[in-house]
Design an enzyme around this catalytic site. Structure first.
Site, PDB file in Angstrom:
ATOM      1  N   HIS A   1      21.492  75.754 -11.754  1.00  0.00           N
ATOM      2  CA  HIS A   1      22.670  74.973 -11.358  1.00  0.00           C
ATOM      3  C   HIS A   1      23.333  75.572 -10.124  1.00  0.00           C
ATOM      4  O   HIS A   1      23.757  74.860  -9.218  1.00  0.00           O
ATOM      5  CB  HIS A   1      23.673  74.877 -12.514  1.00  0.00           C
ATOM      6  CG  HIS A   1      23.410  73.729 -13.434  1.00  0.00           C
ATOM      7  ND1 HIS A   1      22.410  73.749 -14.373  1.00  0.00           N
ATOM      8  CD2 HIS A   1      23.995  72.500 -13.530  1.00  0.00           C
ATOM      9  CE1 HIS A   1      22.397  72.591 -15.016  1.00  0.00           C
ATOM     10  NE2 HIS A   1      23.348  71.814 -14.521  1.00  0.00           N
TER      11      HIS A   1
ATOM     12  N   LYS B   1      24.705  72.580 -25.905  1.00  0.00           N
ATOM     13  CA  LYS B   1      25.444  72.818 -27.141  1.00  0.00           C
ATOM     14  C   LYS B   1      26.807  73.405 -26.816  1.00  0.00           C
ATOM     15  O   LYS B   1      26.966  74.116 -25.830  1.00  0.00           O
ATOM     16  CB  LYS B   1      24.674  73.750 -28.075  1.00  0.00           C
ATOM     17  CG  LYS B   1      24.562  75.193 -27.578  1.00  0.00           C
ATOM     18  CD  LYS B   1      23.884  76.077 -28.601  1.00  0.00           C
ATOM     19  CE  LYS B   1      23.566  77.455 -28.053  1.00  0.00           C
ATOM     20  NZ  LYS B   1      24.644  78.428 -28.217  1.00  0.00           N
TER      21      LYS B   1
END
Lengths: 286, 185
Positions: free
Chosen positions: B39, B104
């Protein structure tokens, strides 16, 4: 006096790395099954059943139950009448970790510098090793593969003595509440109380080496473990944080005497992949 | 689980709009992997005016760093990593049309705002079920940043990968709703 060569230690550590990651303890599997039966949220119960299935796949195919195969945390109890020959015990343990993570197809998750040079060391070393010198002539090695989804959610508080037992309980429950679904509930909660800043943190980690069902031998602390577990399971976090009654499977507290001015408390959370295996190595007559 | 929604990628806006927090889905098709380091690299590439290694429009990015694959298997264990570490990067990719995130744990308000504004969904995969989820991954190919090892960007072909809609495009959040429903404290 007995003697052991580091060449005998390396393959044992290698094996422990793989076994810890492939074979979830029977205590954890049983606890997950009980939680699945008790969970009030049907979606949460479904997740718990799939986690049991996940453990079964990992065991039968010998693959890691979780992709985060962790940093290798080692507690080594060295008998004071044991002489270690060879490359040095620390290097032997690291070599075992290196071989275990390579041969076992385990993920290498360690970076060289925490801030300035986050380059993967490529072999999951160095391990974090805690040594204890103990009576006897054996070497006991306990290896825990600790993932950082749960490790990141731990905390430490230098409580004031006046905060008392409520202070301990509230800090543990708050830490778990804030963590929510991040540490992969259902979790196991390790708590260290007393000592100093680092002693209580090590106790909290060491507490996670217990099996579900084992309590603190002190009856009062054992009751505190039960109380905290009950409070955590009323938080509503549930499996994976999606809501439910089964947030934690166990709370393990370890204590140590402390200073008149302090009451340090550390919380170390473990995910449902609570992985630890141990081996006892006997020396030969010198 | 009964009542699971079969979800085929690409995750176009018509599919996004129908998903509600708490829905159980089975994801099939192509998805992409990316976690912390990938990222960072992607957002840095955008800042330099460069192209991303794949077209993010209508795609799901799975926050995962798999373990090495055993011989004969497409991938090692491959459960989700904790998503909040991607929070500072995610809004930039959502603004470019990314419609799905799979991970999550909770998300920052800035991410949820971006999801509501552009139309994106956050799915929760089963944390720690790395061996189980690996069975749903039929093919894996590194398409960018191989030097990142487990953090390299992979193109995955998945079949019936189970997940829950954790936060929908209206901002409804199962982490809050579910917790409130079962909280007794």
């Amino acid at each position: 006096m007995k003697t052991i060569h580091t060449d005998e230690i390396i393959p044992v550590v290698e094996r422990l790395c793989m076994e810890a990651n492939y074979f979830l303890g029977d205590d954890m599997v049983a606890a997950l099954k009980s939680a699945a039966a008790a969970e009030e949220n049907p979606a949460g119960a479904d997740i718990l059943r799939r986690l049991v299935e996940n453990a079964e796949i990992a065991r039968s195919e010998e693959v890691p139950m979780c992709q985060d195969t962790g940093m290798a945390i080692i507690f080594a109890e060295v008998g004071q009448d044991l002489h270690v020959e060879g490359t040095g015990l620390t290097e032997a343990i690291n070599q075992g970790v290196r071989q275990g993570y390579a041969k076992g197809y385990l993920r290498k998750s360690v970076v060289k510098d925490p801030t300035l040079n986050r380059v993967n060391t490529g072999d999951n070393t160095p391990a974090i090793i805690h040594y204890d010198i103990v009576p006897g002539d054996e070497l006991k090695i306990t290896l825990a593969s600790k993932g950082f989804g749960s490790e990141n959610m731990g905390g430490i508080k230098m409580c004031k003595p006046s905060e008392g037992l409520d202070g301990v309980i509230n800090f543990v429950v708050d830490t778990v509440d804030k963590a929510g679904g991040n540490p992969c509930p259902p979790i196991v909660v390790g708590v260290g109380v007393g000592g100093d800043l680092e002693k209580c943190a090590i106790l909290a980690k060491k507490a996670l080496l217990r099996s579900v069902g084992e309590h603190n031998p002190d009856l009062e602390w054992s009751r505190v473990e039960d109380d905290i577990l009950e409070r955590i399971n009323k938080l509503g976090i549930g499996p994976q944080g999606l809501g439910g009654t089964q947030t934690a499977l166990a709370v393990f507290i370890e204590t140590y005497p402390t200073h008149i001015a302090g009451m340090p408390v550390a919380v170390n959370i473990n995910c449902h992949s609570a992985r630890h295996k141990e081996a006892v190595l006997k020396g030969r007559d010198a | 689980m009964a009542g699971e929604i079969m979800l085929q990628t690409p995750l176009t806006q018509d599919k996004v709009k129908k998903l509600k927090a708490g829905d159980a889905v089975l994801i099939s098709g192509t998805i992409y992997t990316g976690r912390d380091a990938a990222h960072k690299k992607m957002v840095e590439a955008l800042a330099r005016g460069e192209e991303l290694p794949f077209e993010v429009k209508d795609q799901i990015i799975y926050y995962v760093g798999p373990s090495p694959e055993k011989p004969g298997k497409p991938i090692g264990s491959a459960g989700p990593t904790t998503s909040y570490r991607m929070d500072s990067y995610a809004p930039k990719l959502i603004a470019l049309g990314q419609t799905g995130m799979l991970g999550k744990g909770w998300r920052a308000p800035e991410v949820i705002d971006a999801m509501k504004e552009s139309g994106a969904v956050y799915f929760a995969a089963m944390g720690g079920a790395g061996a189980y989820i690996a069975k749903c991954i039929k093919a894996a190919e590194i398409i960018a940043y191989p030097e990142l090892g487990p953090e390299a960007v992979r193109k995955l072909t998945v079949e019936n990968l189970p997940a829950i809609v954790a936060i929908d495009a209206q901002g409804n959040n199962i982490y809050e709703l579910g917790k409130a429903k079962y909280r007794r404290a």
